[in-house]
Scaffold this active site. Structure first.
Site, PDB file in Angstrom:
ATOM      1  N   CYS A  63       0.836  -1.197   0.000  1.00  0.00           N
ATOM      2  CA  CYS A  63       0.000   0.000   0.000  1.00  0.00           C
ATOM      3  C   CYS A  63       0.865   1.238   0.000  1.00  0.00           C
ATOM      4  CB  CYS A  63      -0.930   0.012   1.215  1.00  0.00           C
ATOM      5  SG  CYS A  63      -1.913   1.511   1.345  1.00  0.00           S
ATOM      6  N   GLY A  64       0.822   1.991  -1.074  1.00  0.00           N
ATOM      7  CA  GLY A  64       1.665   3.170  -1.179  1.00  0.00           C
ATOM      8  C   GLY A  64       1.016   4.429  -0.671  1.00  0.00           C
TER       9      GLY A  64
END
Length: 277
Positions: free
Chosen positions: A115-116
């Site tokens: 998850c960026g």
């Protein structure tokens, strides 16, 4: 530099019983990105192409728009218990006149490999304005070329063959010519490495190109593509609703479930003329 793969012993269970055997895993280590000595983000990544990753990250976050915006990129002296450099801290110095990162770019928490966007200081900071809008790119792309890209990407995944545990992102020209492929445990890191490669090799904006990703098309991947001027993003799996919304707002062609000889086109169908006509 850290290793890309690591060998670990495992116990394999099968109808024939149990046996101990070595297994190859994709390496995952933290990379702290600093700008002017100040920590900006920590991402869990596969070691390798770190300078590309950092440049791509700064590009897609709107901090820089050209490779000349960065003066230097160097590893800091972060050491392990044995006194060896871990190569897990990279500090970039911006050129004079380039503003430092805005507060919204800073992560409240570390960025995981999956998850960026997690930990953004504010949701509004995610909707960044690109300097290289893909909306005006009139390049057309053959659907037959796009459906051939997953196989081309898969064949270029060297580390995946030994681990089965990496995402990939590939950049292609409209005729299907492969420009670059990068792998990482994080899909957003793989894209940042591709974008960093493009920046360092004077390919920004990425007019007339396709970004192919091995997994799903998330909001952040659409954002990263838009920030670099990519007109077409294709994915093996599904896009999210927010990804489709952003692609439409950005004037980007977004296709998902690109498998075999078919795909679902969510936005920008005008760039894909019917091959049968």
């Amino acid at each position: 530099m850290g290793r890309v793969t690591i060998r670990r012993p495992v116990v394999k269970l099968s109808p024939n019983g149990r046996r101990r055997t070595p297994d190859v895993l994709a390496a995952e280590e933290p990379l702290e990105i600093r700008v002017g000595g100040k920590a900006l983000a920590v991402t869990m990544r596969t070691p390798g192409h770190d300078v590309e990753l950092a440049h791509g990250f700064l590009l897609t976050e709107g901090v820089i728009g050209d490779k000349e915006d960065v003066l230097t990129a160097r590893y800091c002296d972060s050491v392990d218990d044995n006194g060896r450099n871990t190569y897990n801290v990279l500090d970039l110095a911006l050129a004079p006149g380039v503003p430092p990162p805005a507060t919204g770019v800073e992560r409240n928490f570390y960025t995981t490999s999956s998850c960026g966007v997690c930990g953004k200081a504010a949701l509004d900071a995610v909707r960044l304005k690109t300097r290289h809008s893909p909306a005006g790119d009139t390049t057309t792309f053959s659907p037959a070329v796009l459906t051939a890209l997953p196989d081309a990407l898969r064949q270029a995944q060297r580390v995946f063959d030994s681990t089965g545990g990496l995402h990939a992102a590939g950049l292609f020209r409209a005729d299907g010519t492969m420009l670059v492929v990068r792998e990482d445990v994080g899909r957003h890191n793989a894209v940042d490495k591709v974008m960093g490669w493009a920046l360092l090799n004077d390919h920004i904006p990425l007019t007339g190109t396709v970004l192919m990703v091995s997994g799903r098309a998330s909001f952040e991947l659409v954002q990263k593509a838009a920030m670099a001027g990519v007109p077409v993003l294709t994915a093996v799996s599904a896009p999210s609703s927010l990804a489709v919304e952003l692609a439409e707002e950005s004037g980007m062609t977004l296709a998902g479930f690109v498998r075999g000889d078919s795909m679902n086109v969510y936005t920008g169908i005008e760039r894909l003329p019917d091959d049968r006509e």
